[in-house]
Design an enzyme around this catalytic site. Structure first.
Site, PDB file in Angstrom:
ATOM      1  N   ASN A   1       0.844  -1.195   0.000  1.00 30.77           N
ATOM      2  CA  ASN A   1       0.000   0.000   0.000  1.00 30.77           C
ATOM      3  C   ASN A   1       0.878   1.243   0.000  1.00 30.77           C
ATOM      4  O   ASN A   1       2.110   1.152  -0.024  1.00 30.77           O
ATOM      5  CB  ASN A   1      -0.968  -0.021   1.186  1.00 30.77           C
ATOM      6  CG  ASN A   1      -0.238  -0.147   2.513  1.00 30.77           C
ATOM      7  OD1 ASN A   1       0.540   0.720   2.893  1.00 30.77           O
ATOM      8  ND2 ASN A   1      -0.486  -1.251   3.222  1.00 30.77           N
TER       9      ASN A   1
ATOM     10  N   LYS B   1     -14.652   1.001  14.633  1.00 34.13           N
ATOM     11  CA  LYS B   1     -13.365   0.326  14.823  1.00 34.13           C
ATOM     12  C   LYS B   1     -12.938   0.382  16.287  1.00 34.13           C
ATOM     13  O   LYS B   1     -12.440  -0.609  16.839  1.00 34.13           O
ATOM     14  CB  LYS B   1     -12.301   0.983  13.934  1.00 34.13           C
ATOM     15  CG  LYS B   1     -10.939   0.310  13.973  1.00 34.13           C
ATOM     16  CD  LYS B   1     -10.019   0.913  12.915  1.00 34.13           C
ATOM     17  CE  LYS B   1      -8.710   0.141  12.821  1.00 34.13           C
ATOM     18  NZ  LYS B   1      -7.850   0.653  11.724  1.00 34.13           N
TER      19      LYS B   1
END
Length: 397
Positions: free
Chosen positions: A204, A332
């Site tokens: 990434n 989250k």
């Protein structure tokens, strides 16, 4: 902040000019003291011009009751001596004060003092010099280790002037308050790479800049800091207690879990790949097919695993989002049992030196920060962590 830079007559004196330039650009207020021998190597005009500041040499230049060594030592917030010759080190260690710089050093009684030894490796390794450096450390000086490399005399050894970035960081180290002193901090940073053959991988866009800033700030605040980093192009921040390189998510998990129990605060900033190739080819995959399908399997969710075994540790996660920022971050935080989550728009901050984030805590606090330099963002993250630690010990902010 007011910085008094002492310059002695090492051949590395030319590197101190760059240090002055860097400090001026950061907005610090500067004054410079040179030894008489230093002026034989470089004109005081150079330092004065680059630093836009006065340069002092003569201890007898007393004007209207203004005594140079007492007034300069009283004025400065931090004293830095770079470069410091063996002779200057010996004088300061033994309390000898026969020039303005050594007089100032004797009169400067704060803890914020840094000295940068630079000399021939045999002089540096001489037992007398080493004893003098131990004395300086015992007397509160932060002594920067010289680098090893090619020396001006033609020798190869330890005695080179360190990078000025290290000296700048040393100034932060001796001037910042230490609310994290006594706490062990683990920070993860960078991406992971999941290889499908020896030369290809999926990854990434994480640059590691945020994680490295977090580790640097945690150390400035007094923490015992371990940085576990995926592959990035950054140099490790100076003064870390431990630095670990990893490549894959599995390696990141192994190194984090190995240290987890001994940590007080875990800051999981690394952009760990969610998936990895289901198979790995030991030889390079040839491009002899018109199309190629890649099968992926889930990587371990390290942060979720830590949340399940959190106990009384402070656990900080990061949420890099492209939409529904706060909604996803709150989810989250709850799902992974975090104390803090830091959410940002990854499209705007990946690879950048700046960031704009929202810091959320399990108590329901919300703090919007930025856009700022990532070191400033890191300070705000750890300010939140410090408040949590203080509350956990029954202390007010």
């Amino acid at each position: 902040m007011r910085i008094l830079l002492g310059v002695s007559s090492g051949i590395a004196i030319y590197k101190a000019v760059d240090l002055v330039s860097r400090l001026r650009k950061k907005g610090y207020e500067l004054k410079i003291v040179m030894t008489p021998n230093a002026t034989k190597l470089l004109s005081p005009v150079v330092f004065s011009s680059v630093g836009n500041c006065p340069v002092f040499i003569d201890p007898f230049e007393v004007k209207d009751g203004w005594i140079p060594h007492t007034e300069l030592s009283r004025w400065a917030d931090v004293l830095v001596i770079a470069p410091a010759t063996a002779d200057t080190i010996a004088k300061i260690a033994t309390g000898r004060a026969d020039n303005l710089l050594t007089l100032v050093a004797l009169a400067f009684n704060r803890a914020s003092k840094v000295i940068v030894p630079t000399m021939n490796d045999r002089m540096y390794g001489n037992p007398i010099t080493q004893r003098n450096l131990i004395t300086l450390k015992d007397n509160g000086w932060l002594v920067l280790e010289p680098e090893e490399g090619f020396l001006a005399c033609g020798d190869w050894g330890k005695g080179r002037y360190p990078d000025n970035e290290v000296i700048e960081e040393a100034i932060h180290m001796v001037t910042w308050e230490k609310p994290l002193k006594g706490y062990k901090i683990l920070v993860t940073a960078g991406p992971t790479r999941e290889h499908l053959d020896p030369v290809r991988f999926i990854s990434n866009v994480s640059s590691g800049k945020m994680g490295y800033a977090l580790a640097k700030v945690a150390k400035r605040l007094g923490g015992h800091v371990c940085l576990i980093s995926g592959p990035v192009s950054l140099s490790p921040p100076p003064f870390l207690d431990e630095f670990v390189k990893v490549i894959s998510a599995e390696e990141m998990k192994r190194e984090v879990l190995k240290r987890y129990e001994n940590m007080d605060v875990i800051v999981m900033n690394a952009a760990v790949a969610d998936y990895r190739p289901s198979t790995y080819s030991k030889s390079k995959i040839k491009k002899d097919m018109e199309s190629f399908s890649l099968s992926l399997v889930r990587n371990p969710d390290i942060l979720k695993e830590l949340g399940k075994k959190k106990d009384n540790k402070v656990l900080v996660g990061f949420s890099a989002e492209t939409e529904n920022f706060e909604e996803n971050a709150w989810e989250k935080l709850k799902e992974k049992n975090l104390d803090v989550v830091v959410v940002n728009d990854v499209r705007r901050t990946a690879g950048s030196d700046t960031a704009e984030v929202v810091i959320l805590t399990k108590e329901g606090d919300k703090k919007r920060v930025g856009p700022y330099d990532k070191e400033v963002i890191a300070f705000h993250v750890f300010d939140t962590v410090v408040n949590i630690l203080r509350r956990s010990h029954g202390e007010d902010r």
